[in-house]
Design an enzyme around this catalytic site. Structure first.
Site, PDB file in Angstrom:
ATOM      1  N   HIS A 155      49.196  85.736  20.394  1.00 35.45           N
ATOM      2  CA  HIS A 155      48.717  85.634  18.999  1.00 35.45           C
ATOM      3  C   HIS A 155      49.891  85.539  18.012  1.00 35.45           C
ATOM      4  O   HIS A 155      49.754  85.946  16.865  1.00 35.45           O
ATOM      5  CB  HIS A 155      47.825  86.814  18.609  1.00 35.45           C
ATOM      6  CG  HIS A 155      46.800  87.166  19.635  1.00 35.45           C
ATOM      7  ND1 HIS A 155      45.539  86.613  19.656  1.00 35.45           N
ATOM      8  CD2 HIS A 155      46.864  87.994  20.709  1.00 35.45           C
ATOM      9  CE1 HIS A 155      44.860  87.102  20.682  1.00 35.45           C
ATOM     10  NE2 HIS A 155      45.638  87.934  21.348  1.00 35.45           N
ATOM     11  N   SER A 276      68.601  67.586   3.684  1.00 35.85           N
ATOM     12  CA  SER A 276      67.668  67.287   2.601  1.00 35.85           C
ATOM     13  C   SER A 276      68.399  66.501   1.528  1.00 35.85           C
ATOM     14  O   SER A 276      69.599  66.700   1.319  1.00 35.85           O
ATOM     15  CB  SER A 276      67.123  68.596   2.030  1.00 35.85           C
ATOM     16  OG  SER A 276      66.782  68.437   0.668  1.00 35.85           O
ATOM     17  N   LYS A 282      69.964  72.779   3.327  1.00 39.83           N
ATOM     18  CA  LYS A 282      68.962  72.560   4.368  1.00 39.83           C
ATOM     19  C   LYS A 282      69.513  71.931   5.645  1.00 39.83           C
ATOM     20  O   LYS A 282      70.384  71.083   5.616  1.00 39.83           O
ATOM     21  CB  LYS A 282      67.827  71.662   3.848  1.00 39.83           C
ATOM     22  CG  LYS A 282      66.913  72.313   2.854  1.00 39.83           C
ATOM     23  CD  LYS A 282      66.171  73.531   3.392  1.00 39.83           C
ATOM     24  CE  LYS A 282      65.033  73.169   4.313  1.00 39.83           C
ATOM     25  NZ  LYS A 282      63.943  72.462   3.629  1.00 39.83           N
ATOM     26  N   GLU A 289      59.857  67.951  14.713  1.00 37.13           N
ATOM     27  CA  GLU A 289      58.664  67.661  13.909  1.00 37.13           C
ATOM     28  C   GLU A 289      58.109  66.274  14.211  1.00 37.13           C
ATOM     29  O   GLU A 289      56.896  66.072  14.268  1.00 37.13           O
ATOM     30  CB  GLU A 289      58.998  67.768  12.421  1.00 37.13           C
ATOM     31  CG  GLU A 289      59.231  69.207  11.980  1.00 37.13           C
ATOM     32  CD  GLU A 289      59.844  69.268  10.584  1.00 37.13           C
ATOM     33  OE1 GLU A 289      59.142  68.955   9.618  1.00 37.13           O
ATOM     34  OE2 GLU A 289      61.032  69.609  10.475  1.00 37.13           O
TER      35      GLU A 289
END
Ligand code: ARG
Length: 461
Positions: A155, A276, A282, A289
């Site tokens: 979980h 970024s 970043k 992704e």
């Protein structure tokens, strides 16, 4: 004029010409188309259906066309609709009458089916090789982290201690199944539709076993109607690729979590991350992704082809020309994802101290504490409740189980003794989980050896 122009008195509408043609995408099966034709011509000659001279001319002509295509010297045309008719027209242009005999006892329906099987068989081998490379990257990382304690999750809540090696090796198992599934699919695909004709076989005395053998198939498909109408192998491959992508996507999701500041279990190599355009600090896990994102695209192709096939009566129908683009795109996608994913895993920097720190919070030794009391004679269910109370007490006091004094522990159960601290250390909790498949070092060593053996067998077997 079209190869099939005899029955027609008008030119095809230009829109229809483009709409109908598949050469833009089936041209990638040129090699398989030529291989299939060479086998067919060889068989026709051996069975006395065409002359040996015709066969020689056909084979030479086809080999020249193959060389021409590979040298970039040949342009296909939509006027010839697909790869099969493009090659046949080129052949006839070059060698005349013999070229016109090639299509004896054959249809594009069995031709396209054989081409696609040959093509997909090759692609499966390539994808399997790429999966093995990823397994190798997983294995190399696992080898270095057999003693690296990390929290195992259920979980997404810290649950029990595992090692980073064991966690990675779980992906190794998924990928093993992907390899064997693809090889099973390839084995089932390996029957030859050539000689099914348009649908009803042929009156010529052909030898289907010979073409099957020449092309490396185990046997001819048993029923000619099935031979030309079956696309199960394409659907099956798409589902195998979907499952593979599901695995990569789950792995990607963890990589994304792990390199977040909230976890910081790993840091991706600069070469495998992106920045970024506005936020100077970043470092983004775009590779992971994109793999997660592209998974949707592969699933979509599976659904698309299943839907295309669902209402098609026997045998061939033109709907089936829609089989190629989804399969090709799924293959391209998987073949782009796998190597970049392997590189990302191979180069990531693991941060064991952060994993250890995360493992230290969240009471992941609570089960071990209950097991401790159970081993001292308390029934497990009672021990479970006792430790539940202890955890509640600790949460109130903002303390860890192992930080409680013996007096505090004994006030909850007199069974606690000095040896409890040793029992609650995460190294013990992980190291003593020696049950088959568990995170203890001897068990991850076994899993590592098995994976190593699997990769070697699959590479050379
Ligand atoms: N281009 C077609 C396909 O991909 C080849 C088979 C065409 N057969 C036919 N009878 N129109 O399915």
């Amino acid at each position: 004029m079209k190869l099939w122009g005899g029955r027609f008195r008008k030119e095809t509408d230009t829109l229809v010409n483009d709409f109908n043609s598949s050469i833009q995408f089936d041209c990638r099966m040129y090699r398989e188309d030529i291989e299939g034709s060479i086998a067919h011509a060889t068989m026709l000659a051996d069975c006395g259906i065409i002359s040996m001279e015709d066969k020689e001319q056909i084979i030479q002509g086809l080999k020249d066309i193959l060389a021409g295509i590979e040298a970039g010297k040949i342009e296909f045309t939509a006027d010839n609709e697909d790869i099969h008719m493009n090659v046949e027209s080129l052949l006839t242009e070059r060698i005349g009458a013999a070229g016109k005999r090639l299509h004896t006892a054959r249809s594009r329906n069995d031709q396209v089916a054989v081409d696609l099987r040959l093509f997909l068989r090759r692609e499966i081998d390539e994808i399997v090789r790429q999966i093995l490379d990823l397994q190798q990257a997983v294995l190399d990382q696992a080898r270095q982290h057999q003693e690296t304690v990390m929290p195992g999750y259920t979980h997404l809540q810290r649950a029990q201690p595992v090692s980073f090696a064991q966690h990675l090796l779980a992906y190794g198992e998924q990928l093993k199944r992907d390899v064997t599934r693809l090889l099973d699919c390839k084995a089932r695909m390996n029957v030859c539709p050539l000689g099914s004709g348009a649908l009803a076989g042929t009156t010529y005395p052909i030898d289907r076993w010979q073409t099957a053998k020449l092309l490396g198939f185990d046997a001819p498909c048993s029923n000619s109607l099935d031979g030309v109408s079956d696309r199960d192998y394409a659907v099956e491959l798409l589902s195998n690729l979907s499952i593979l992508m599901m695995h990569l996507s789950r792995f990607a999701e963890e990589v994304i979590l792990w390199c977040s500041w909230e976890f910081k279990f790993i840091e991706l190599d600069d070469a495998y991350s992106t920045g970024s355009s506005i936020m100077p600090q970043k470092k983004n896990p775009d590779v992971a992704e994109l793999v997660r994102g592209k998974t949707g695209r592969v699933y979509g192709h599976l659904m698309g082809l299943l839907t295309t096939m669902k209402g098609i009566p026997l045998a061939y129908n033109k709907d089936m020309q829609e089989d190629k683009e989804p399969v090709f795109d799924a293959i391209d996608t998987v073949k782009m994802c796998l190597p970049v994913f392997s590189g990302m895993i191979a180069t990531m920097r693991v941060l064991p101290q952060n994993m250890r720190r995360a493992a230290g919070g969240g009471f992941i030794n609570a089960t071990d504490c209950a097991d401790y009391l159970t081993k001292k004679g308390l029934p497990f269910r009672d021990a479970y409740t006792t430790v539940g109370n202890l955890v509640y007490y600790c949460t109130e006091k903002e303390k860890l189980l192992e930080a409680l004094t013996l007096e505090e522990l004994r006030s909850i159960s007199p069974l606690f003794e000095e040896d409890v601290y040793e029992a609650l250390s995460l190294e013990t909790c992980m190291g003593q989980r020696k049950s088959y498949g568990g995170p203890a070092e001897e068990e991850t060593t076994r899993q590592i050896n098995e994976l190593k053996f699997f990769i070697e067998e699959a590479r050379h077997g």
